[in-house]
Design an enzyme around this catalytic site. Structure first.
Site, mmCIF file in Angstrom:
data_model
loop_
_atom_site.group_PDB
_atom_site.id
_atom_site.type_symbol
_atom_site.label_atom_id
_atom_site.label_comp_id
_atom_site.label_asym_id
_atom_site.label_seq_id
_atom_site.Cartn_x
_atom_site.Cartn_y
_atom_site.Cartn_z
ATOM 1 N N CYS A 34 -0.431 4.112 2.113
ATOM 2 C CA CYS A 34 -0.221 3.947 3.563
ATOM 3 C C CYS A 34 1.245 4.210 3.937
ATOM 4 C CB CYS A 34 -0.535 2.529 4.028
ATOM 5 S SG CYS A 34 -2.021 1.798 3.377
ATOM 6 N N ASP A 35 2.155 3.666 3.162
ATOM 7 C CA ASP A 35 3.553 3.605 3.610
ATOM 8 C C ASP A 35 4.539 4.432 2.785
ATOM 9 O OD1 ASP A 35 2.792 1.808 5.601
ATOM 10 O OD2 ASP A 35 2.964 0.104 4.258
ATOM 11 N N CYS B 216 0.836 -1.200 0.000
ATOM 12 C CA CYS B 216 0.000 0.000 0.000
ATOM 13 C C CYS B 216 0.874 1.255 0.000
ATOM 14 C CB CYS B 216 -0.933 -0.017 1.213
ATOM 15 S SG CYS B 216 -1.940 1.472 1.355
#
Ligand code: NDP
Length: 321
Positions: free
Chosen positions: A139-140, A136
């Site tokens: 997300c990261d 992701c």
């Protein structure tokens, strides 16, 4: 074998399931939530979540899911750390059997079983999970500012992830197993225009290396051909974008699924083709796949279920008040 009769059964946790639990509890529907194999869902595998409104300083994925869970419990949701193994939606009330063989008979069911990112299946993916391996970018990606990253895959998701990462990272490699991108023309054009994205065609990943985290990938080009070569690609982050699989196996033959296995809903509602069964979150969402959008559909599913129950079980519900 135990048998329970409930108004609302929620199958699956994560932002959709817990949010459905919060709304259904507050509507006096005494929901039972079966958390499934991965309580809290995909977010429990991420590190910090910075894009969920209400957390200006970010929050840990597992902690956020624990807070969702606590909130559902606070309003009376009955949360069970078990999995529903089998459902029968052919007649009402619906009959569902859990992994111990216990039966739950439900007037309404909300399915929120989520989706799982596909991985290549390399042992190193597990070894470096959270230490450079991610599925992701949203997300990261932030952790790789001014660093080198690789995205595996050549579809729209990979292109989108690469474009997103290219705004943060110094260099983005796309590792594509064929000699072309499967992504749409518009995405291909955007990728081609981004100077810090380099596409490595005809390449597969053999493994990852690094001491405390990912420091590089071992890549093979033109596998099984005379031009075959193996080389090291120094990177700090390794992103998988080879697709998602909705966790909907037990609903095959029970609910209408699309060709990828996502549950079809009567948009903009969360109604499935079976009256009284609703779907929320990633199991019914091949497009957005965000915690916030999953939570939103969880809320809608609980409201749809409440309306359905009021229409069909009003006498019973009135006597419960
Ligand atoms: P896709 O199935 O379209 O693409 C998956 C990619 O991963 C392909 O390039 C595939 O290679 C590659 N791949 C699969 N397995 C492996 C493997 N084991 N090793 C190496 N490479 C592998 O999935 P997406 O998630 O990209 O897209 C899913 C759907 O969502 C699509 O319909 C897409 O159009 C849509 N989507 C649309 C977006 C948009 O419009 N902005 C954004 C994101 C998704 P190969 O081509 O060789 O099979």
């Amino acid at each position: 074998m135990k048998e329970d009769k409930v108004k609302v059964l929620i199958i699956g946790s994560g932002p959709a399931g817990y949010t459905a639990g919060i709304y259904a509890s507050r509507a006096n529907l005494a929901p039972v939530i079966y958390e499934g194999e991965q309580p809290g869902g995909q977010l429990t595998q991420t590190t910090e979540i910075e894009n969920f409104p209400g957390y200006p300083h970010g929050i840990d994925g597992p902690q956020m899911m624990e807070e969702f869970r606590e909130q559902a419990i606070r309003f009376g949701a009955d949360i069970r750390s078990r999995t529903i193994a089998e459902v029968d939606f052919s007649k009402k009330p619906f009959r569902c059997v859990d992994d111990r063989g216990d039966v739950v008979i439900a007037d309404a069911v909300i399915v929120s079983t989520g989706a799982s990112a596909k991985y290549l299946g390399l042992p190193d993916e597990k070894k470096y999970m959270g230490l450079g391996v991610s599925a992701c970018a949203t997300c990261d990606g932030f952790f790789y500012r001014k660093k080198k990253v690789a995205v595996v895959g050549g579809g729209d998701t990979a292109a989108e992830e690469a474009l997103y990462l290219s705004t943060l990272a110094e260099k983005v490699y796309m590792i594509v197993r064929k000699d072309y991108l499967r992504a749409s023309e518009v995405m291909k054009k955007r990728v081609a225009e981004r100077e810090n994205i380099e596409i490595l065609f005809n390449c597969n990943v053999l493994g990852l290396y690094g001491i405390d985290g990912v420091e590089g990938a071992k890549v093979i080009r033109h596998k099984d051909t005379p031009e075959e070569e193996i080389f090291d690609l120094p990177i700090d982050g390794f992103f998988l974008a080879i697709g998602h699989t909705p966790n909907t196996g037990i609903f095959r033959g029970q609910l209408n699924l699309d060709k990828e296995g996502y549950i079809e809903v009567k948009s903009p509602t969360t109604h499935t083709n079976v009256e009284g069964v609703f779907a929320a979150g990633d199991c019914a969402d091949p497009i957005y796949r965000q915690a916030i959008s999953a939570a939103g559909t969880g809320c809608r599913a609980a409201m749809d279920a409440e309306r359905y129950l009021m229409d069909h079980y009003f006498q019973e519900m009135a006597s419960d008040k």
